[in-house]
Design a protein around this motif. Structure first.
Motif, mmCIF file in Angstrom:
data_model
loop_
_atom_site.group_PDB
_atom_site.id
_atom_site.type_symbol
_atom_site.label_atom_id
_atom_site.label_comp_id
_atom_site.label_asym_id
_atom_site.label_seq_id
_atom_site.Cartn_x
_atom_site.Cartn_y
_atom_site.Cartn_z
ATOM 1 N N UNK A 179 6.427 -18.609 -2.631
ATOM 2 C CA UNK A 179 5.858 -19.881 -3.108
ATOM 3 C C UNK A 179 4.456 -20.165 -2.589
ATOM 4 N N UNK A 180 4.053 -19.508 -1.512
ATOM 5 C CA UNK A 180 2.734 -19.746 -0.927
ATOM 6 C C UNK A 180 1.701 -18.716 -1.363
ATOM 7 N N UNK A 181 2.145 -17.629 -1.979
ATOM 8 C CA UNK A 181 1.213 -16.584 -2.404
ATOM 9 C C UNK A 181 0.337 -17.111 -3.546
ATOM 10 N N UNK A 182 -0.993 -16.944 -3.468
ATOM 11 C CA UNK A 182 -1.895 -17.506 -4.492
ATOM 12 C C UNK A 182 -1.945 -16.675 -5.764
ATOM 13 N N UNK A 183 -0.811 -16.548 -6.438
ATOM 14 C CA UNK A 183 -0.751 -15.714 -7.630
ATOM 15 C C UNK A 183 -1.581 -16.245 -8.787
ATOM 16 N N UNK A 184 -1.489 -17.553 -9.052
ATOM 17 C CA UNK A 184 -2.262 -18.150 -10.150
ATOM 18 C C UNK A 184 -3.758 -18.071 -9.851
ATOM 19 N N UNK A 185 -4.140 -18.284 -8.585
ATOM 20 C CA UNK A 185 -5.557 -18.212 -8.217
ATOM 21 C C UNK A 185 -6.102 -16.800 -8.419
#
Length: 260
Positions: free
Chosen positions: A209-215
């Motif tokens: 949940x904390x991984x900046x995938x969308x970014x």
């Protein structure tokens, strides 16, 4: 002279509206091309010819009219809030179809900026509790179902800690690192109490949940679209976020396992 003064006032009003819409979309994590497209559409639907804009992750420049009235706005807060992007886009569409006037569009944007749409904290924590174990199953080929509830509890609890830290500090990447330290320590302690649990599985699921995938996706989208400045800035921000998460886990492992 009076006509020119009114024209300048109207141009300023349109500029303010476009810049506010663009700033809100960037704060919500929108892609650069979408921000520019929305701003230019608002200017076009307001009857402005020759609008131009230049968007980066930290600021927006826009110029309109034959006299090139120009303004800029800074973007200091950036997050992933697709609900915010959708609200701004919806107002832009209503303005394009003449359902609302420019003043109503301004008031709508002002209302959104005052009360930024977001999900309740408890719902975000529940979402993290669901995402953590399901992504653990997706990414790990070898896992035990006993890790599933552990990843759900630790993932939800860690995300709640992340939201609390983020609420009380404005230092970038600090909340990610402190949350990762907490997550690593509580995972290791839990696995010491229940030896059947796998540290790797739980950590990978809880971190998702904390991984900046969308970014990262938006950074690649900007780079492929030719927005090199915004793409590199977004990619750098994503890499630093990932480094903060990895560094926090490393610190937790060093503190607990290093001393054993």
């Amino acid at each position: 002279m009076e006509k020119e003064r009114v024209s300048q006032e109207y141009a300023t009003e349109v500029l303010d509206t476009c810049l506010k819409a663009g700033r809100l979309m960037l704060e919500g994590g929108s892609e650069t091309y979408r921000v520019e497209d929305t701003m230019l559409r608002i200017a076009h639907n307001a009857g402005i010819v020759g609008a131009r804009c230049f968007t980066t992750t930290t600021g927006i420049f826009m110029s309109i009219g034959k006299h090139s009235y120009t303004q800029l706005t800074q973007v200091k807060k950036r997050n992933i809030n697709l609900e915010l992007v959708d609200r701004v886009n919806e107002l832009s569409r209503e303005f394009a179809t003449k359902k609302i006037t420019l003043d109503e569009l301004q008031n709508g944007l002002k209302q959104i900026s005052i009360s930024i749409p977001t999900f309740p904290v408890w719902l975000q924590i529940i979402g993290a509790s669901i995402v953590s174990p399901t992504l653990m199953v997706l990414f790990m080929d070898d896992y035990d179902w006993i890790d599933f509830p552990a990843a759900a509890v630790i993932g939800g609890l860690s995300y709640g800690v992340y939201l609390a830290i983020k609420h009380y500090t404005s230092v970038r990447f600090l909340s990610e690192m402190l949350t990762a330290i907490f997550m690593g320590m509580i995972t290791i302690c839990t696995c010491n109490i229940f030896p059947n649990l796998m540290v790797d599985n739980i950590l990978i699921g809880s971190l998702m949940p904390l991984v900046p995938g969308v970014a990262i996706t938006n950074a690649l989208r900007d780079l492929f679209d030719g927005d090199l400045l915004s793409g590199i800035a977004r990619a750098t921000e994503s890499i630093l976020t990932a480094a903060a998460l990895g560094g926090g886990i490393g610190i937790a492992i060093k503190l607990l396992w290093g001393g054993m």
